[in-house]
Motif scaffolding. Structure first.
Motif, PDB file in Angstrom:
ATOM      1  N   ALA A   1      -3.544  19.722  32.835  1.00  0.00           N
ATOM      2  CA  ALA A   1      -2.421  19.169  33.602  1.00  0.00           C
ATOM      3  C   ALA A   1      -2.660  17.739  34.030  1.00  0.00           C
ATOM      4  CB  ALA A   1      -2.148  20.047  34.820  1.00  0.00           C
ATOM      5  N   GLY A   2      -3.919  17.307  34.080  1.00  0.00           N
ATOM      6  CA  GLY A   2      -4.209  15.978  34.597  1.00  0.00           C
ATOM      7  C   GLY A   2      -3.821  15.899  36.060  1.00  0.00           C
ATOM      8  N   ASP A   3      -3.235  14.775  36.454  1.00  0.00           N
ATOM      9  CA  ASP A   3      -2.796  14.615  37.836  1.00  0.00           C
ATOM     10  C   ASP A   3      -1.317  14.917  38.015  1.00  0.00           C
ATOM     11  OD1 ASP A   3      -5.321  14.023  38.603  1.00  0.00           O
ATOM     12  OD2 ASP A   3      -4.934  11.950  39.191  1.00  0.00           O
ATOM     13  N   ALA A   4      -0.650  15.390  36.961  1.00  0.00           N
ATOM     14  CA  ALA A   4       0.725  15.859  37.137  1.00  0.00           C
ATOM     15  C   ALA A   4       0.740  17.003  38.146  1.00  0.00           C
ATOM     16  CB  ALA A   4       1.311  16.306  35.804  1.00  0.00           C
ATOM     17  N   VAL A   5      -0.270  17.853  38.051  1.00  0.00           N
ATOM     18  CA  VAL A   5      -0.510  18.906  39.051  1.00  0.00           C
ATOM     19  C   VAL A   5      -2.024  18.952  39.230  1.00  0.00           C
ATOM     20  CG1 VAL A   5      -0.089  21.286  39.749  1.00  0.00           C
ATOM     21  CG2 VAL A   5       1.451  20.202  38.101  1.00  0.00           C
ATOM     22  N   SER A   6      -2.530  18.284  40.244  1.00  0.00           N
ATOM     23  CA  SER A   6      -3.977  18.131  40.366  1.00  0.00           C
ATOM     24  C   SER A   6      -4.639  19.291  41.096  1.00  0.00           C
ATOM     25  CB  SER A   6      -4.329  16.807  41.048  1.00  0.00           C
ATOM     26  OG  SER A   6      -3.748  16.733  42.335  1.00  0.00           O
ATOM     27  N   LEU A   7      -3.854  20.084  41.854  1.00  0.00           N
ATOM     28  CA  LEU A   7      -4.377  21.241  42.570  1.00  0.00           C
ATOM     29  C   LEU A   7      -3.502  22.454  42.267  1.00  0.00           C
ATOM     30  CD1 LEU A   7      -4.890  19.605  46.095  1.00  0.00           C
ATOM     31  CD2 LEU A   7      -6.664  19.999  44.363  1.00  0.00           C
TER      32      LEU A   7
ATOM     33  N   GLU B   1       5.021  29.086  26.332  1.00  0.00           N
ATOM     34  CA  GLU B   1       3.908  29.056  25.377  1.00  0.00           C
ATOM     35  C   GLU B   1       2.834  30.094  25.691  1.00  0.00           C
ATOM     36  OE1 GLU B   1       3.902  27.207  22.722  1.00  0.00           O
ATOM     37  OE2 GLU B   1       5.655  25.968  23.192  1.00  0.00           O
ATOM     38  N   LYS B   2       3.064  30.874  26.756  1.00  0.00           N
ATOM     39  CA  LYS B   2       2.074  31.886  27.174  1.00  0.00           C
ATOM     40  C   LYS B   2       0.685  31.252  27.329  1.00  0.00           C
ATOM     41  CE  LYS B   2       4.534  35.863  25.257  1.00  0.00           C
ATOM     42  NZ  LYS B   2       5.828  35.134  25.067  1.00  0.00           N
ATOM     43  N   VAL B   3       0.656  30.203  28.135  1.00  0.00           N
ATOM     44  CA  VAL B   3      -0.580  29.449  28.357  1.00  0.00           C
ATOM     45  C   VAL B   3      -1.632  30.353  29.002  1.00  0.00           C
ATOM     46  CG1 VAL B   3      -1.583  27.576  29.723  1.00  0.00           C
ATOM     47  CG2 VAL B   3       0.530  27.204  28.431  1.00  0.00           C
ATOM     48  N   ALA B   4      -2.818  30.376  28.396  1.00  0.00           N
ATOM     49  CA  ALA B   4      -3.897  31.245  28.867  1.00  0.00           C
ATOM     50  C   ALA B   4      -4.639  30.651  30.061  1.00  0.00           C
ATOM     51  CB  ALA B   4      -4.882  31.501  27.727  1.00  0.00           C
ATOM     52  N   LEU B   5      -4.706  29.315  30.125  1.00  0.00           N
ATOM     53  CA  LEU B   5      -5.451  28.645  31.189  1.00  0.00           C
ATOM     54  C   LEU B   5      -4.809  27.296  31.469  1.00  0.00           C
ATOM     55  CD1 LEU B   5      -7.986  28.211  33.038  1.00  0.00           C
ATOM     56  CD2 LEU B   5      -9.139  27.271  31.007  1.00  0.00           C
ATOM     57  N   THR B   6      -4.541  27.029  32.740  1.00  0.00           N
ATOM     58  CA  THR B   6      -4.122  25.702  33.174  1.00  0.00           C
ATOM     59  C   THR B   6      -5.243  25.108  34.009  1.00  0.00           C
ATOM     60  OG1 THR B   6      -1.773  26.318  33.215  1.00  0.00           O
ATOM     61  CG2 THR B   6      -2.428  24.367  34.471  1.00  0.00           C
ATOM     62  N   VAL B   7      -5.714  23.932  33.609  1.00  0.00           N
ATOM     63  CA  VAL B   7      -6.789  23.255  34.335  1.00  0.00           C
ATOM     64  C   VAL B   7      -6.162  22.205  35.247  1.00  0.00           C
ATOM     65  CG1 VAL B   7      -8.899  21.903  34.168  1.00  0.00           C
ATOM     66  CG2 VAL B   7      -8.389  23.632  32.428  1.00  0.00           C
ATOM     67  N   PHE B   8      -6.390  22.372  36.556  1.00  0.00           N
ATOM     68  CA  PHE B   8      -5.890  21.439  37.561  1.00  0.00           C
ATOM     69  C   PHE B   8      -7.012  20.447  37.852  1.00  0.00           C
ATOM     70  CE2 PHE B   8      -3.846  25.559  38.034  1.00  0.00           C
ATOM     71  CZ  PHE B   8      -2.507  25.210  37.929  1.00  0.00           C
ATOM     72  N   HIS B   9      -6.812  19.207  37.466  1.00  0.00           N
ATOM     73  CA  HIS B   9      -7.919  18.266  37.296  1.00  0.00           C
ATOM     74  C   HIS B   9      -8.793  18.084  38.533  1.00  0.00           C
ATOM     75  CE1 HIS B   9     -10.074  14.943  35.462  1.00  0.00           C
ATOM     76  NE2 HIS B   9      -9.920  14.275  36.587  1.00  0.00           N
ATOM     77  N   HIS B  10      -8.209  18.045  39.712  1.00  0.00           N
ATOM     78  CA  HIS B  10      -8.983  17.752  40.915  1.00  0.00           C
ATOM     79  C   HIS B  10      -9.267  18.979  41.776  1.00  0.00           C
ATOM     80  CE1 HIS B  10      -9.161  13.466  40.358  1.00  0.00           C
ATOM     81  NE2 HIS B  10      -7.846  13.356  40.295  1.00  0.00           N
ATOM     82  N   ASP B  11      -9.000  20.151  41.261  1.00  0.00           N
ATOM     83  CA  ASP B  11      -9.150  21.378  42.053  1.00  0.00           C
ATOM     84  C   ASP B  11     -10.595  21.869  41.999  1.00  0.00           C
ATOM     85  OD1 ASP B  11      -8.984  23.948  43.226  1.00  0.00           O
ATOM     86  OD2 ASP B  11      -6.875  24.097  42.650  1.00  0.00           O
ATOM     87  N   GLY B  12     -11.381  21.439  42.997  1.00  0.00           N
ATOM     88  CA  GLY B  12     -12.798  21.781  43.012  1.00  0.00           C
ATOM     89  C   GLY B  12     -13.058  23.268  43.085  1.00  0.00           C
TER      90      GLY B  12
END
Length: 232
Positions: free
Chosen positions: A168-174, A207-218
């Motif tokens: 997702a990058g910073d479009a959705v960071s958390l 797209e039945k996304v299996a994983l969304t990576v939120f870039h800044h979500d520690g």
């Protein structure tokens, strides 16, 4: 695909603190190409509080994976904030792909992106400007997601084992921001940010996304499979 963690840091917020991370992503294709998505914070740029967790340097982690800077064929730039472009100048042989809108805003002299210009606009950079959603190659799609920044782009990577993974990058960071009711920051374009969030929510469902990576979500990064482990 490798998720390369750089560091995590506790950031004070009105409700207490949140753990914020940063890093980048390496995709290796079946035909042997190395594709880097972003490149983290430059080592000499961040003078704030010490990190809660710090990994090896990004270039060192790439070397551990057998990848030298000259082996990277493509650098996908989600946007030009300093914590996403910190090592771009090392990948001078690569094609750097960025949304035209982001490049034109940044190169016009926008103050927000000036501190990273020596990285994203290093002499000899080979740049490709794109407009909107683009299928870069089979299994790798650029998704225009303006709002956090003009011409921000997210990346959808379809892996043979894991399935579709959304960077997702910073479009959705958390992760907690992944809602159309989210509150934008003062410098963000609220309408575009919410439209991009809705677009990504629809994409995840369609797209039945299996994983969304939120870039800044520690907190999420603590649970993710990080390099040298891989998502396959």
């Amino acid at each position: 695909m490798y998720l390369i963690h750089q560091y995590s840091r506790d950031i004070a917020v009105p409700s207490g603190s949140i753990l914020m991370s940063t890093g980048c992503y390496l995709v290796q294709t079946d035909d042997g190409r190395n594709i880097l998505i972003d490149s983290g914070m430059p080592p000499d740029a961040d003078g704030s509080d010490p990190p809660t967790e710090e990994s090896a340097g990004i270039l060192a982690q790439l070397r551990e994976l057998g990848v030298r800077p000259e082996d990277v064929a493509v650098v996908i730039c989600t946007h030009f904030d300093i914590d996403h472009v910190g090592h771009h100048e090392h990948f001078i042989n690569a094609e750097h792909i960025v949304q035209r809108e982001q490049y034109e805003v940044a190169v016009s002299g926008a103050e927000r992106f000036a501190s990273g210009r020596s990285h994203w606009d290093a002499p000899g950079t080979q740049r490709r400007l794109v407009d909107g959603d683009v299928e870069l190659m089979p299994g790798l799609r650029l998704v225009e997601t303006s709002g956090h920044a003009p011409g921000h782009q997210s990346v959808l990577v379809t892996l043979p084992g894991t399935g579709p993974v959304l960077i997702a990058g910073d479009a959705v960071s958390l992760e907690r921001q992944f809602s159309v009711d989210r509150q934008p920051r003062s410098y963000e374009d609220a309408d575009r940010l919410r439209a991009s969030t809705r677009k990504l929510l629809d994409l995840v469902s369609r797209e039945k996304v299996a994983l969304t990576v939120f870039h800044h979500d520690g907190e999420q990064w603590r649970k993710l499979r990080r390099a040298p482990e891989a998502y396959e």
